[in-house]
Write an enzyme that holds these catalytic residues in place. Sequence first.
Site, PDB file in Angstrom:
ATOM      1  N   SER A  32       0.849  -1.195   0.000  1.00 34.03           N
ATOM      2  CA  SER A  32       0.000   0.000   0.000  1.00 34.03           C
ATOM      3  C   SER A  32       0.880   1.239   0.000  1.00 34.03           C
ATOM      4  CB  SER A  32      -0.864  -0.013   1.262  1.00 34.03           C
ATOM      5  OG  SER A  32      -1.454   1.251   1.442  1.00 34.03           O
TER       6      SER A  32
ATOM      7  N   TYR B 147      -0.831  -0.644  10.016  1.00 35.63           N
ATOM      8  CA  TYR B 147      -1.073  -1.025   8.619  1.00 35.63           C
ATOM      9  C   TYR B 147       0.155  -0.699   7.750  1.00 35.63           C
ATOM     10  CZ  TYR B 147      -3.761  -1.061   4.208  1.00 35.63           C
ATOM     11  OH  TYR B 147      -4.237  -1.306   2.957  1.00 35.63           O
TER      12      TYR B 147
ATOM     13  N   LYS C  91       2.388  -3.280   5.681  1.00 32.18           N
ATOM     14  CA  LYS C  91       2.439  -3.204   4.220  1.00 32.18           C
ATOM     15  C   LYS C  91       3.874  -3.065   3.712  1.00 32.18           C
ATOM     16  CE  LYS C  91      -1.738  -3.870   2.888  1.00 32.18           C
ATOM     17  NZ  LYS C  91      -2.045  -5.221   2.406  1.00 32.18           N
TER      18      LYS C  91
END
Length: 305
Positions: A152, A165, A169
């Site tokens: 991401s 997150y 990622k």
Amino acid sequence: MSIRFDGKVAIVTGAGNGLGRSHALELAARGAKVVINDLGGARDGVGASSEAADSVVAEIQAAGGEAFAHGANVAIFSEVEDMVAQTVAKWGQVDILINNAGILRDKSFSKMSIDDFKLVMDVHVMGAVNCSKAVWEIMKEQKYGRIVMTTSSSGLYGNFGQSNYGAAKMAVVGLMNTLAIEGAKYNVHVNALAPTAATRMTEDLMPAEVLAMLVPEAVTAGALTLCHDNAPSRFILCAGGGGYAKSSIFETDGIYLSPEQQNPEAVVANWEGICDTANQAELETGFKQSEKFLLKAQAYLQANQ
Ligand code: NAI
């Protein structure tokens, strides 16, 4: 050139919704047999249901394709092993793995609990590790494998409220780097996709008119280029709203400081040289960095003998 997947067996994790669903439908439409993996929980990972995965299987079958659903939680290795065993029992091989399953637990780092950090790491990082590990020997033995990690922009560049997150990622990019190196001689290619798309994950993050432009199918076009026969390896493809770009990690050539200059003051004084991008490069392995620095040190020693 038409890109087809006839005779290929693909596992797409998190394929009950959003991007995974779109990847699975397109792989099946282009001839692949597809395992629709989904735990079926909410966006934050709470709960489980087979409904979403079953409906994607029904959609593929209605269009004349082949698919079955498996509800493995990708964070649990034994469940992933069972999914891979069922795939091999049914179709004899696994050619493609798209590690797509994911959840969100956004909060500023101050407010984030360690449990929320760990769960996001577990699903994204250990999920990708578990699935890749479970298919790795199969792919090596058959001398064919295509693995896609879903990274991401949040991991590559950071986003407020996404320390868990973002860390996860970027971790899958690290996993890709080494698996691409280890898989090279077995024709196992490993790539990463950095998507932007309107899904339940992003539905409240952007206005409706922007979301309307971010169709999952545009990202799927990128995903399929990372897992077909002529796919690259170790490529980070960014895709969203019809835009496609390559993301890379570059290192400047850097400088050499003699032993008497190896102190923080000299490092600061030479900042411009350290940051000079003139001869920056993507390095093939971590060892290439050590090699570069040792060559600089050797050159200095030879010049000063
Ligand atoms: P989504 O929430 O629509 O789909 C994710 C799917 O993964 C869901 O169906 C969910 O049930 C499944 N899942 C979650 N935890 C699981 C587990 N432990 N085991 C098996 N399945 C599980 O989200 P979306 O947007 O389709 O996301 C797909 C991937 O793309 C994720 O890895 C996400 O982080 C990534 N991504 C998405 C972006 C976007 O703009 N939508 C941006 C950047 C990355």
